[in-house]
Design an enzyme around this catalytic site. Structure first.
Site, PDB file in Angstrom:
ATOM      1  N   HIS A 278      49.195  47.796  40.864  1.00  0.00           N
ATOM      2  CA  HIS A 278      47.745  47.591  40.723  1.00  0.00           C
ATOM      3  C   HIS A 278      47.110  47.747  39.445  1.00  0.00           C
ATOM      4  O   HIS A 278      47.561  48.493  38.420  1.00  0.00           O
ATOM      5  CB  HIS A 278      47.283  48.841  41.809  1.00  0.00           C
ATOM      6  CG  HIS A 278      45.839  49.068  42.153  1.00  0.00           C
ATOM      7  ND1 HIS A 278      44.806  49.349  41.126  1.00  0.00           N
ATOM      8  CD2 HIS A 278      45.017  48.361  43.225  1.00  0.00           C
ATOM      9  CE1 HIS A 278      43.750  49.069  41.445  1.00  0.00           C
ATOM     10  NE2 HIS A 278      43.843  48.520  42.959  1.00  0.00           N
TER      11      HIS A 278
ATOM     12  N   LYS B  40      43.004  54.948  47.035  1.00  0.00           N
ATOM     13  CA  LYS B  40      43.110  55.465  46.067  1.00  0.00           C
ATOM     14  C   LYS B  40      42.977  57.109  45.969  1.00  0.00           C
ATOM     15  O   LYS B  40      43.721  57.615  46.852  1.00  0.00           O
ATOM     16  CB  LYS B  40      41.834  54.930  44.921  1.00  0.00           C
ATOM     17  CG  LYS B  40      41.784  53.169  45.129  1.00  0.00           C
ATOM     18  CD  LYS B  40      41.011  52.813  44.030  1.00  0.00           C
ATOM     19  CE  LYS B  40      40.901  51.256  44.213  1.00  0.00           C
ATOM     20  NZ  LYS B  40      39.975  50.483  43.323  1.00  0.00           N
TER      21      LYS B  40
HETATM   22  P1  PGA Z   1      37.328  47.831  45.500  1.00  0.00           P
HETATM   23  O1  PGA Z   1      38.898  48.173  45.235  1.00  0.00           O
HETATM   24  O2  PGA Z   1      37.354  47.091  47.027  1.00  0.00           O
HETATM   25  O3  PGA Z   1      37.022  49.117  45.503  1.00  0.00           O
HETATM   26  O4  PGA Z   1      36.818  46.696  44.598  1.00  0.00           O
HETATM   27  C1  PGA Z   1      39.994  47.153  45.558  1.00  0.00           C
HETATM   28  C2  PGA Z   1      41.230  47.767  44.999  1.00  0.00           C
HETATM   29  O5  PGA Z   1      41.164  47.907  44.022  1.00  0.00           O
HETATM   30  O6  PGA Z   1      42.299  47.571  45.698  1.00  0.00           O
END
Ligand code: PGA
Length: 265
Positions: free
Chosen positions: A107, A11
């Site tokens: 996403h 991210k």
């Molecule tokens: P998370 O995110 O493992 O922090 O829940 C997963 C994603 O959004 O791909």
């Protein structure tokens, strides 16, 4: 033992310097005689998805690693046009030029925060395939949709939209990632039974639409961590994990695979 696809979505995290540090730790985890080194490429496929500005740091770190243990490089988004007046966007050929082979599309943060529609995501998926990049196509329901019993309808709508106009061969090249929105970044993962139900449906839906059967790779994403990896990754229809928070440190990221594989010995 089945092959586990362990994909890390960073991210909007990790600067260039932090990316270099990540890869130093990552390489150290594979220094022999690590069982991880033996698994890579056989029962383990690892991919990392840094932000655009850290792709070149990641690419040079990967290039300097031993090929047998180097992860795949991908990006978190792209636009479907190849070039032109699209301020702020990055194209698929540009990602290829930056060393990417994979790209996350659809996403839920792109859908919810940036207003991406099923139609826009479908155009991106098609453009990624045309550019010979592997789309990691994400889909999943919100909490309200799950609570009102609409999970399977929402998932099939999102999947049908992305697959419209694709050939069976193209559908086979996609990596599918079921990510219930309520499980992302909340610390509250889906149960293994909830995740299995939707991942199994996803495989069926792709094969029905393609009109033939082939191995469909489906990942589960949403609060995957070392301590729930074993249960989730042991499910039949789950071929791996798309990991956010726990992928930012090489140790916790690779622990996810270790926890799973140690339970199979
Ligand atoms: P998370 O995110 O493992 O922090 O829940 C997963 C994603 O959004 O791909």
């Amino acid at each position: 033992m089945k092959k586990i696809h362990l994909y890390g979505n960073w991210k909007m995290n990790l600067t260039r310097g932090e990316t270099e540090a990540f890869f130093r730790d990552f390489a150290a985890q594979f220094s022999s005689p690590s069982p991880l080194a033996g698994a890579m490429g056989k029962t383990l496929e690892v991919a990392v998805f840094p932000p655009f500005t850290s792709l070149s740091a990641a690419e040079s770190a990967i290039r300097s690693m031993n090929k047998d243990v180097a992860p795949i490089l991908g990006a978190q988004n792209a636009y479907f046009e190849a070039k032109g007046a699209f301020t702020g966007e990055v194209s698929l050929p540009m990602l290829k030029d930056a060393g990417c082979t994979h790209v996350i599309l659809g996403h839920s943060e792109r859908r919810a925060i940036f207003g991406e529609s099923d139609d826009l995501i479908a155009r991106k998926v098609k453009a990624a395939l045309d550019a010979a990049l592997t789309p990691v196509f994400c889909y999943g329901e919100t909490l309200g949709e799950r609570e009102s019993g609409k999970t399977l309808d929402v998932v099939s709508r999102q999947m049908h939209a992305a697959l419209s106009g694709l050939s069976a061969g193209e559908m086979e090249k996609i990596v599918y990632a079921y990510e219930p929105v309520w499980a992302i970044g909340t610390g509250k993962s889906a149960t293994s039974a909830e995740a299995e139900e939707v991942c199994a449906l996803s495989k069926k839906l792709v094969q029905e639409r393609a009109g033939r059967s082939f191995p469909v790779v489906v990942l589960y994403g949403g609060s995957v961590k070392p301590d729930n990896a074993r249960e989730l990754l042991s499910m039949d229809a789950i071929d791996g994990a798309l990991v956010g928070g726990a992928s930012l440190k090489a140790d916790s990221f690779l622990q996810i695979y270790k926890q799973y594989s140690e339970s199979k010995i």
